[in-house]
Motif scaffolding. Structure first.
Motif, PDB file in Angstrom:
ATOM      1  N   ALA A   1       0.826  -1.206   0.000  1.00 40.64           N
ATOM      2  CA  ALA A   1       0.000   0.000   0.000  1.00 40.64           C
ATOM      3  C   ALA A   1       0.860   1.255   0.000  1.00 40.64           C
ATOM      4  CB  ALA A   1      -0.943  -0.004   1.203  1.00 40.64           C
ATOM      5  N   SER A   2       1.910   1.279   0.812  1.00 37.86           N
ATOM      6  CA  SER A   2       2.688   2.521   0.862  1.00 37.86           C
ATOM      7  C   SER A   2       3.430   2.731  -0.448  1.00 37.86           C
ATOM      8  CB  SER A   2       3.625   2.541   2.066  1.00 37.86           C
ATOM      9  OG  SER A   2       4.449   1.414   2.060  1.00 37.86           O
ATOM     10  N   GLY A   3       3.940   1.644  -1.056  1.00 35.71           N
ATOM     11  CA  GLY A   3       4.570   1.778  -2.370  1.00 35.71           C
ATOM     12  C   GLY A   3       3.591   2.328  -3.389  1.00 35.71           C
ATOM     13  N   ALA A   4       2.376   1.770  -3.372  1.00 32.67           N
ATOM     14  CA  ALA A   4       1.362   2.185  -4.337  1.00 32.67           C
ATOM     15  C   ALA A   4       0.934   3.635  -4.090  1.00 32.67           C
ATOM     16  CB  ALA A   4       0.167   1.253  -4.254  1.00 32.67           C
ATOM     17  N   TYR A   5       0.648   3.964  -2.827  1.00 36.97           N
ATOM     18  CA  TYR A   5       0.155   5.306  -2.516  1.00 36.97           C
ATOM     19  C   TYR A   5       1.225   6.370  -2.759  1.00 36.97           C
ATOM     20  CZ  TYR A   5      -4.549   4.429  -0.768  1.00 36.97           C
ATOM     21  OH  TYR A   5      -5.887   4.116  -0.689  1.00 36.97           O
ATOM     22  N   LEU A   6       2.468   6.075  -2.350  1.00 35.60           N
ATOM     23  CA  LEU A   6       3.533   7.062  -2.573  1.00 35.60           C
ATOM     24  C   LEU A   6       3.703   7.340  -4.063  1.00 35.60           C
ATOM     25  CD1 LEU A   6       6.324   6.020  -0.043  1.00 35.60           C
ATOM     26  CD2 LEU A   6       5.036   8.158  -0.091  1.00 35.60           C
ATOM     27  N   THR A   7       3.677   6.269  -4.856  1.00 35.07           N
ATOM     28  CA  THR A   7       3.793   6.443  -6.301  1.00 35.07           C
ATOM     29  C   THR A   7       2.673   7.345  -6.814  1.00 35.07           C
ATOM     30  OG1 THR A   7       4.664   4.206  -6.420  1.00 35.07           O
ATOM     31  CG2 THR A   7       3.986   5.210  -8.490  1.00 35.07           C
ATOM     32  N   ALA A   8       1.452   7.055  -6.364  1.00 33.19           N
ATOM     33  CA  ALA A   8       0.305   7.827  -6.830  1.00 33.19           C
ATOM     34  C   ALA A   8       0.442   9.293  -6.420  1.00 33.19           C
ATOM     35  CB  ALA A   8      -0.975   7.240  -6.259  1.00 33.19           C
ATOM     36  N   LEU A   9       0.836   9.513  -5.162  1.00 33.94           N
ATOM     37  CA  LEU A   9       0.906  10.894  -4.673  1.00 33.94           C
ATOM     38  C   LEU A   9       1.989  11.683  -5.403  1.00 33.94           C
ATOM     39  CD1 LEU A   9       0.352  10.305  -0.861  1.00 33.94           C
ATOM     40  CD2 LEU A   9      -1.258  11.184  -2.548  1.00 33.94           C
ATOM     41  N   LEU A  10       3.145  11.042  -5.601  1.00 34.18           N
ATOM     42  CA  LEU A  10       4.214  11.740  -6.322  1.00 34.18           C
ATOM     43  C   LEU A  10       3.790  12.030  -7.761  1.00 34.18           C
ATOM     44  CD1 LEU A  10       7.392   9.870  -5.021  1.00 34.18           C
ATOM     45  CD2 LEU A  10       6.686  12.210  -4.516  1.00 34.18           C
ATOM     46  N   THR A  11       3.133  11.047  -8.375  1.00 39.91           N
ATOM     47  CA  THR A  11       2.686  11.245  -9.755  1.00 39.91           C
ATOM     48  C   THR A  11       1.701  12.398  -9.828  1.00 39.91           C
ATOM     49  OG1 THR A  11       2.933   8.880 -10.096  1.00 39.91           O
ATOM     50  CG2 THR A  11       1.703  10.084 -11.761  1.00 39.91           C
ATOM     51  N   MET A  12       0.785  12.434  -8.847  1.00 41.09           N
ATOM     52  CA  MET A  12      -0.224  13.498  -8.877  1.00 41.09           C
ATOM     53  C   MET A  12       0.388  14.841  -8.529  1.00 41.09           C
ATOM     54  SD  MET A  12      -3.749  11.710  -7.668  1.00 41.09           S
ATOM     55  CE  MET A  12      -3.312  11.419  -5.999  1.00 41.09           C
ATOM     56  N   ALA A  13       1.540  14.804  -7.825  1.00 37.03           N
ATOM     57  CA  ALA A  13       2.217  16.061  -7.509  1.00 37.03           C
ATOM     58  C   ALA A  13       3.037  16.548  -8.692  1.00 37.03           C
ATOM     59  CB  ALA A  13       3.109  15.891  -6.290  1.00 37.03           C
ATOM     60  N   GLY A  14       2.998  15.813  -9.790  1.00 38.90           N
ATOM     61  CA  GLY A  14       3.652  16.312 -10.998  1.00 38.90           C
ATOM     62  C   GLY A  14       4.942  15.596 -11.355  1.00 38.90           C
ATOM     63  N   LEU A  15       5.404  14.701 -10.478  1.00 40.73           N
ATOM     64  CA  LEU A  15       6.592  13.923 -10.825  1.00 40.73           C
ATOM     65  C   LEU A  15       6.145  12.718 -11.637  1.00 40.73           C
ATOM     66  CD1 LEU A  15       8.654  13.855  -7.517  1.00 40.73           C
ATOM     67  CD2 LEU A  15       9.065  15.186  -9.564  1.00 40.73           C
ATOM     68  N   GLU A  16       6.554  12.660 -12.874  1.00 43.63           N
ATOM     69  CA  GLU A  16       6.051  11.585 -13.708  1.00 43.63           C
ATOM     70  C   GLU A  16       7.128  10.555 -14.064  1.00 43.63           C
ATOM     71  OE1 GLU A  16       4.456  13.933 -16.773  1.00 43.63           O
ATOM     72  OE2 GLU A  16       2.804  14.616 -15.501  1.00 43.63           O
ATOM     73  N   SER A  17       8.371  10.985 -14.068  1.00 45.85           N
ATOM     74  CA  SER A  17       9.424  10.090 -14.524  1.00 45.85           C
ATOM     75  C   SER A  17       9.628   8.926 -13.556  1.00 45.85           C
ATOM     76  CB  SER A  17      10.732  10.857 -14.668  1.00 45.85           C
ATOM     77  OG  SER A  17      11.786   9.934 -14.777  1.00 45.85           O
ATOM     78  N   ALA A  18       9.528   7.718 -14.072  1.00 44.80           N
ATOM     79  CA  ALA A  18       9.732   6.535 -13.254  1.00 44.80           C
ATOM     80  C   ALA A  18      11.136   6.521 -12.668  1.00 44.80           C
ATOM     81  CB  ALA A  18       9.500   5.281 -14.089  1.00 44.80           C
ATOM     82  N   LEU A  19      12.098   7.021 -13.441  1.00 44.00           N
ATOM     83  CA  LEU A  19      13.480   6.993 -12.972  1.00 44.00           C
ATOM     84  C   LEU A  19      13.665   7.864 -11.740  1.00 44.00           C
ATOM     85  CD1 LEU A  19      15.305   7.147 -16.398  1.00 44.00           C
ATOM     86  CD2 LEU A  19      14.834   5.161 -14.943  1.00 44.00           C
ATOM     87  N   LEU A  20      12.779   8.823 -11.574  1.00 44.77           N
ATOM     88  CA  LEU A  20      12.842   9.705 -10.412  1.00 44.77           C
ATOM     89  C   LEU A  20      11.939   9.180  -9.295  1.00 44.77           C
ATOM     90  CD1 LEU A  20      14.140  12.388  -9.659  1.00 44.77           C
ATOM     91  CD2 LEU A  20      12.045  13.527 -10.416  1.00 44.77           C
ATOM     92  N   VAL A  21      10.693   8.860  -9.669  1.00 49.93           N
ATOM     93  CA  VAL A  21       9.686   8.498  -8.670  1.00 49.93           C
ATOM     94  C   VAL A  21      10.013   7.156  -8.006  1.00 49.93           C
ATOM     95  CG1 VAL A  21       7.270   7.867  -8.354  1.00 49.93           C
ATOM     96  CG2 VAL A  21       7.859   9.816  -9.792  1.00 49.93           C
ATOM     97  N   TRP A  22      10.350   6.169  -8.813  1.00 53.22           N
ATOM     98  CA  TRP A  22      10.478   4.833  -8.245  1.00 53.22           C
ATOM     99  C   TRP A  22      11.584   4.714  -7.194  1.00 53.22           C
ATOM    100  CZ3 TRP A  22       9.192   0.968 -12.821  1.00 53.22           C
ATOM    101  CH2 TRP A  22       7.936   1.318 -13.333  1.00 53.22           C
ATOM    102  N   PRO A  23      12.774   5.286  -7.457  1.00 51.70           N
ATOM    103  CA  PRO A  23      13.792   5.207  -6.399  1.00 51.70           C
ATOM    104  C   PRO A  23      13.353   5.925  -5.121  1.00 51.70           C
ATOM    105  CG  PRO A  23      14.792   5.812  -8.479  1.00 51.70           C
ATOM    106  CD  PRO A  23      13.322   5.866  -8.691  1.00 51.70           C
ATOM    107  N   ILE A  24      12.677   7.069  -5.271  1.00 49.72           N
ATOM    108  CA  ILE A  24      12.214   7.788  -4.073  1.00 49.72           C
ATOM    109  C   ILE A  24      11.252   6.909  -3.293  1.00 49.72           C
ATOM    110  CG2 ILE A  24      10.945   9.796  -3.222  1.00 49.72           C
ATOM    111  CD1 ILE A  24      11.861  11.349  -5.650  1.00 49.72           C
ATOM    112  N   VAL A  25      10.316   6.279  -4.020  1.00 41.58           N
ATOM    113  CA  VAL A  25       9.314   5.447  -3.357  1.00 41.58           C
ATOM    114  C   VAL A  25       9.988   4.267  -2.662  1.00 41.58           C
ATOM    115  CG1 VAL A  25       7.341   3.942  -3.727  1.00 41.58           C
ATOM    116  CG2 VAL A  25       7.467   6.120  -4.922  1.00 41.58           C
ATOM    117  N   LEU A  26      10.928   3.623  -3.353  1.00 40.41           N
ATOM    118  CA  LEU A  26      11.589   2.464  -2.749  1.00 40.41           C
ATOM    119  C   LEU A  26      12.350   2.869  -1.489  1.00 40.41           C
ATOM    120  CD1 LEU A  26      12.835   0.465  -5.856  1.00 40.41           C
ATOM    121  CD2 LEU A  26      10.857   0.033  -4.397  1.00 40.41           C
TER     122      LEU A  26
END
Lengths: 313, 249, 387, 298
Positions: free
Chosen positions: A64-89
């Motif tokens: 859930a936290s992986g999923a929600y963090l990804t969603a929140l970052l994406t909705m905050a305008g961060l779209e690049s997986a290369l940026l979002v995914w490491p932050i989430v992990l």
């Protein structure tokens, strides 16, 4: 001794998996994507179960936290997986570190229940978030973006999930071959001996907990990208139970068991629900039968037939 | 001769039950020191207090002059305190060699290494040397779970030796061994005499008198005598408390 | 393998038979899980409608693809993909569960399908997020509660206490009643779905002596709530107001006599005096031996809406713009009386007031006692860019 | 908050605690003696309520409904022990959890198949309806008082069985020194079957008592089961005394959390936090005391 057919079986399965998006329609591809994502989550949970030797009902926190963090970052305008995914992990790893430090003070049944408590807390927290639609959840506007690969095409997403899953399988196999992995398994076999050798069992349990949580967190990231809709049920104890079902259907302690268990579970749930609204009874009976009649999951039983006594594929 | 491991007024109680009563025990460097006493005298509890498996209610444990009373067992192990267990405490799913390679790697106190286990070939050679030493030649790739009880006892000893310890606490290394195996183990321990400081907890009196430089006697948690084998044999108090109506068990 | 072959054959058959195809209608509802009762009742209403229409909708033969959404949003996207790509449905209706509706409709709408939500009308779809191809035939989620607020004003209630389930629908309904109620809110309590004991909340409530209590509870918690409310003796001290979900025929039998006196708002009542309703209720009673619940009514009405629009298009819905226009005109006889679509494709309709009273046979039933708001529209439509 | 209200809320909390104790007693007894964790305990709670509703509908007799439901549920639990759980004693927690989770799914669906998805209803015995004033100005439902009395009676009955009968002594012995009891010729397996029966009977009592104040429906045992496990863990697994203390604490903390937190930190956050308060309580207890409040004999 007969020839070891496990490698050929693995290669055949992997080849089929890679061929799937080119032969199946996009419904099949989506169903298979979910199988692989749950397979990855089940693999993460099983790493903790089989190698650290403890049962956790709390790993859905990391899904859930992986999923929600990804969603929140994406909705905050961060779209690049290369940026979002490491932050989430990283976020999931920190959360796992905190949760693990508290939970691993206990063991056995107490550990199972304290992890359950954590999932329930997160569930109620997410469920109370009015900005995120409460229990009804919310829609995520788009998938993350990668250079060169267009994830908005479900086929590409599927292939990425498949490659990542194979990567995770390889990573687990590699970790197990290192002294670090050996120390984790040694701790499961005998923490007292490990400690008498000068190694701190708590540290290895905690490392194993965080490592398995990060795998589940990655599954959470992919989950968001696949469904683009999140609800707090992702952190429910019921999903924890289902993920464990996947593990034991396929077989714990092998690299393919949890993945194939997840595939079987998703397929059964989907097929049974077309046959009868009472599909849950079928699933329940299957679970009881698996525990009562078989000593191990179907993949592990099969793997033993295919070659040698070693259940580790 | 210097004291390498000492206890000062060491005491352990569980509620009202006192299992270790104000024990002052000293191990001199290089000696083989036997700890004997009737069943329930508190021998294993004392070993657990020394190794850090239990923490004492009062008193102190010193290793090479430093107080280690509050250190957890893995920190004590890192300082050179190795032990074996009365009931074999091994990694059932590992081969003997893998267990030993891990133990050899663990000397530094951490195993956060990401090279392949199988790649440490120098350690593999050392592991085999240790297996040869304890009499497990050729058994390096056998899974621990399928070894015999006697082999388990030998592997226990090998794991302790792998740490190159300052002090080894051997909790009944002969427990459950047959006559021939016992003789082999006595031979093995004799070969280690003088090279390691050993605290030997043992029921087998032949073994104790054959191996020990000094003997301490524990009864009802209290240390009632310490001395050379000859002293202990002739000590009236010991005879009464220990050999009284039963010549060892 | 056999399964794959069978699927392949089925696909081949559908492709070859396309020309003389019946209209393919995807019907998504919740048949299993905790809220399975909703889907069962919805299906009953759907069946009665089809039965009355002779198995056709708008004069066209119909092939129904029934899908169980299990009440879970997790699989909604896959269900949508399956309906679009594999079953190749012409349009989709049902989606009573708000979460399933929101999770699945994106995929359906993206494929250009018309989606008729037959029960839930979530606010995200009513305001800026409204969609030309999405229609909601039952209500905007806040509509019942807004009507209740107006009714309480008319009744002269000054001090109102509120209690609701702590989840999205509960928040929506409390927001709805606060939007229209003009008096003072003396207390507000939210309880989770898992809580089935209300003694502590009642003890807090009693000394506040409100003029009335408005609650939103459904299913299991609704039964616990009402029974314990009566047992605590509060029913004689504080008039209880709620929504149709608390007093519908699925819940009422479990309330027993403890439900007597509760006033609720609804957008339909079995007693409504119009020919369409009489026909529907009589047919339902004949088949199932009791009056229908609003889930059945809403799905019955949704089928009738489709029937009217398809008939108007002469059975051809391939021109989506024209079909959409026909749906917007909503030329059908709704069992709830006056019905029209607002610009956001949410209904403009009456909100009725009803009360649980003892019938001639001694059994409690829900009696129609008045109208809370006439031809009411929802509070979000002005934010919708559709005209 | 007035003193009268405080007392009333305390009674509410304790009453909830007593109910939880009846549930937790069965799970913790089974675990204490057989080291088995049984999730299907919640299904016993549910099935007892369903059977009672069915028997009452057929016979109009509360007494008959009560007896048939309790006897039926005890027999069912003993059959389950023989058929399903016995082979699981030697297995790990995972197999036990999942097999019993499977049973929960099966029983929930059986309830739907037999009794439908709509909630059923059992009315309160006329004798026990109405209210009495427990404090001046504080009316309290008679039924709730009766339920508390019954819970206390059932608890006392359990205590008598455990402390005064041969079976009870063997059960306690089994929990503490299983090998010794076996060496003495006590049939531990037969005792395990009895323990299942007794545990299910207590769960059945809890189920019967809730039937008139809560809806009887499929899955009604699931939330109670989770609470039961929380109580068992806080108390210390296998300890009846711990289960009693923990049940009362959980009941009171939950009750006061529900009423105080929304007042203290606002409706939304307070309601959310009050939903988690017992889980927070459990986590805190376990962080401080990793094996629960009361250490059991083993």
């Amino acid at each position: 001794m007969t020839r070891d057919l496990r490698w050929p079986a693995f290669v055949l399965l992997a080849a089929t998996a890679f061929a799937l998006p080119f032969i199946g329609d996009s419904y099949i591809v989506q169903l298979a994507t979910r199988m692989l994502i749950f397979g990855m989550a089940a693999l993460g949970i099983d790493f903790f179960l089989a190698y650290v030797g403890q049962l956790s009902l709390g790993h859905t926190i990391f899904l859930a936290s992986g999923a929600y963090l990804t969603a929140l970052l994406t909705m905050a305008g961060l779209e690049s997986a290369l940026l979002v995914w490491p932050i989430v992990l990283l976020g999931v790893a920190l959360l796992a570190l905190a949760a693990g430090m508290l939970a691993l003070r206990t063991g056995g049944l107490y550990f199972i229940m304290i992890t359950l408590a954590f999932t329930q807390m997160l569930f109620f927290f997410l469920q109370s978030q009015r900005g995120l639609g409460g229990d009804e959840g919310f829609s995520v506007p788009q998938r993350n973006t990668l250079p060169l690969l267009d994830l908005s095409d479900p086929r590409n997403l599927y292939l990425l999930v498949l490659v990542l899953l194979l990567g995770v399988i390889g990573l687990i196999a590699w970790i197990r071959a290192t002294p670090f992995g050996a120390a984790i398994e040694a701790c499961r076999d005998n923490a007292q001996r490990l400690s008498a050798m000068g190694l701190d069992p708590y540290g290895y349990r905690l490392s194993g907990f965080v490592f398995s949580a990060v795998i589940v967190g990655l599954a959470g990231i992919l989950y968001t990208n696949n469904t683009l809709y999140l609800t707090p049920a992702l952190s429910g104890w019921y999903l924890s139970g289902e993920l464990l079902m996947m593990v034991i259907l396929g077989g714990s302690g092998s690299l393919l068991g949890p993945v194939l268990g997840a595939a079987l579970f998703v397929l059964l749930q989907e097929q049974l629900s077309h046959i009868t609204p009472h599909w849950m009874a079928g699933l329940g009976a299957l679970l009881v039968a698996r525990v009562m009649l078989m000593k191990d999951g179907f993949w592990n039983v099969l793997a033993r037939r295919l070659g040698g006594d070693d259940s580790h594929s | 001769m210097t004291a390498i491991l000492e206890t000062r007024a060491l005491r352990k109680s569980f509620g009202g039950l006192v299992v270790t009563r104000d024990v002052d025990l000293t191990l001199e460097e290089g000696e083989t020191h036997a700890l004997i006493g009737p069943n329930g005298a508190g021998k294993t509890s004392l070993v657990n207090l020394l190794s850090g498996t239990l923490s004492p209610t009062a008193g102190d444990v010193l290793l090479a002059g430093e107080i280690i009373t509050r250190l957890p067992s893995h920190r004590r192990a890192r300082r050179g305190l190795a032990r074996t267990f009365q009931i074999s405490t091994l990694f059932d799913s590992f081969t003997a060699e893998k267990s030993l390679v891990l133990a050899l790697l663990a000397r530094q106190g951490h195993c956060y290494r990401l090279g392949r286990m199988a790649g440490f070939s120098c350690l593999r050679d050392e592991a085999r040397r240790l297996l040869d030493l304890v009499g497990l030649t050729g058994r390096n790739l056998v899974p621990t779970a399928s070894m015999s009880h006697g082999e388990h006892r030998q592997l226990e000893l090998a794991l302790a030796l792998a740490a190159s310890p300052k002090v080894m606490l051997l909790d009944e290394p002969m427990a459950g061994l047959g006559g021939e195996e016992t003789a082999k183990m006595i031979e093995l321990l004799r070969s280690l005499r003088g090279r390691y400081t050993i605290l030997l907890v043992e029921h087998d009196m032949d073994a104790v008198f054959a191996l020990a430089d000094r003997i301490s006697v524990l009864a009802e948690g209290r240390l009632i005598a310490t001395g050379s084998p000859a002293d202990i044999r002739s000590n009236a108090g010991v005879r009464q408390a220990y050999f009284g109506d039963d010549d060892g068990d | 393998m056999k399964l794959l072959v069978a699927i392949g054959l089925a696909l081949a058959l559908t492709v070859s038979a396309q020309a003389a195809d019946p209209l393919k209608l995807g019907f998504v509802t919740t048949l299993s899980g905790a809220t399975g009762a909703v889907g069962n009742e919805a299906q009953r209403g759907f069946d009665i409608a089809l039965q009355q229409l002779g198995g056709q909708i708008g004069g066209r033969d119909i092939s129904v693809v029934l899908v169980d959404d299990k009440g879970s949003a997790a699989e909604a996207v896959e269900i949508a993909t399956r309906l679009v790509e594999r079953d190749k449905v012409d349009l989709v209706m049902g989606l009573a569960n708000s979460a399933v509706l929101m999770a699945g409709s994106k995929r359906l709408l993206a494929s250009g399908k018309i989606v008729v939500g037959a029960y839930a009308g979530p606010s995200p779809f009513a305001g800026a997020g409204c969609h030309p191809n999405a229609f909601f035939t039952n209500f905007q989620n806040d509509q019942w509660a807004e009507g209740m607020g107006a009714y309480l004003n008319a009744k002269g209630v000054k001090r109102l206490a509120l209690m609701a389930l702590d989840y999205q629908a509960g928040w929506d309904h409390l927001a709805g009643i606060k939007r229209t109620f003009k008096g003072e809110i003396v207390s507000e309590v939210l309880t989770p779905f898992t809580q089935l004991d209300f003694a502590a909340e009642f003890a807090q409530l009693r000394p506040k002596k409100p003029d009335a209590l408005f609650v939103f509870y459904v299913g299991g918690p609704a039964v616990s709530f009402v029974k314990q409310f009566t047992q605590a003796g509060l029913n004689t001290q504080i008039p209880l107001y709620s929504l149709d979900a608390l007093t519908d025929p699925l819940t009422l039998p479990a309330l027993g006599a403890s439900g007597l006196g509760i006033v609720s708002t609804a957008t339909w009542n079995p007693e409504l005096d119009n020919p369409a309703n009489k026909r529907f209720v009589a047919a339902f009673k004949a088949k199932y031996g009791r009056v229908p619940a609003s889930y059945a009514q809403a799905h019955y009405d949704a089928v009738m809406l489709l029937d009217g629009a398809i008939r108007q298009r002469g059975g051809d819905i391939s021109d989506t713009d024209a079909f959409r226009q026909a749906l917007r005109e909503a030329r059908f006889d709704s069992v709830r009386g006056p019905f029209a679509f607002n610009n956001n494709h949410m209904p403009i309709q009456n909100v009725y007031v009803q009360q649980v009273v003892a019938g001639a046979d001694g059994k409690p039933y829900v009696k129609l006692i008045g109208i809370a708001a006439e031809k009411a529209s929802d509070s979000y439509h002005q934010d919708c860019p559709l005209k | 908050m007035t003193i009268a209200l405080l007392v009333e809320q305390l009674i509410n909390g304790l009453q909830q605690g007593l109910m939880l104790f009846l549930m937790a007693a069965g799970v913790t007894l089974v675990f204490g003696i057989m080291r088995l964790i049984n999730l299907a305990h919640g299904s016993m709670f549910m099935l007892a309520a369903y059977v009672a509703v069915a028997v009452f509908a057929a016979t109009d007799s509360y007494l008959l409904a009560f007896i048939v439901a309790l006897a039926g549920i005890s027999v069912l639990a003993m059959l389950l022990e023989l058929a399903i759980f016995r082979p699981l004693y030697a297995r790990g927690h995972l197999d036990q959890l999942l097999a019993s989770f499977g049973l929960v799914l099966v029983f929930n669906e059986i309830a739907v198949m037999v009794w439908g998805r709509e909630p059923l209803y059992l009315s309160i015995p006329p004798l026990l309806s109405g209210q009495v004033e427990i404090l001046p100005g504080v009316p309290y439902p008679v039924y709730r008082l009766a339920v508390s009395a019954l819970a206390i009676a059932a608890g006392l009955g359990l205590w008598l069985i455990l402390s005064r009968t041969r079976l009870g002594m063997q059960m306690r012995g089994g929990a503490e020194r299983r090998e010794v009891m076996e060496a003495m010729g006590v049939n531990i397996r037969a005792i395990a079957t009895m323990v299942f029966g007794i545990g299910a009977c207590l769960a059945g009592v809890a189920g019967l008592m809730t039937a008139p104040i809560m809806p009887v429906q499929s899955g009604m045992g699931d939330p109670i089961l989770i609470l039961t496990l929380v109580v068992m863990i806080i108390g210390g697994v296998g300890s009846l005394r711990g289960a009693l203390i923990a049940a009362l604490i959980v009941g009171v903390v939950d009750t006061f959390g529900r009423i105080l937190l929304p007042q203290l930190i606002g409706l939304n956050a307070g309601s959310a936090l009050s939903n988690m308060v017992i889980y927070v309580l459990m986590a805190v207890v376990l962080v401080i005391r990793p094996t629960g409040l009361v250490r059991s004999a083993t």
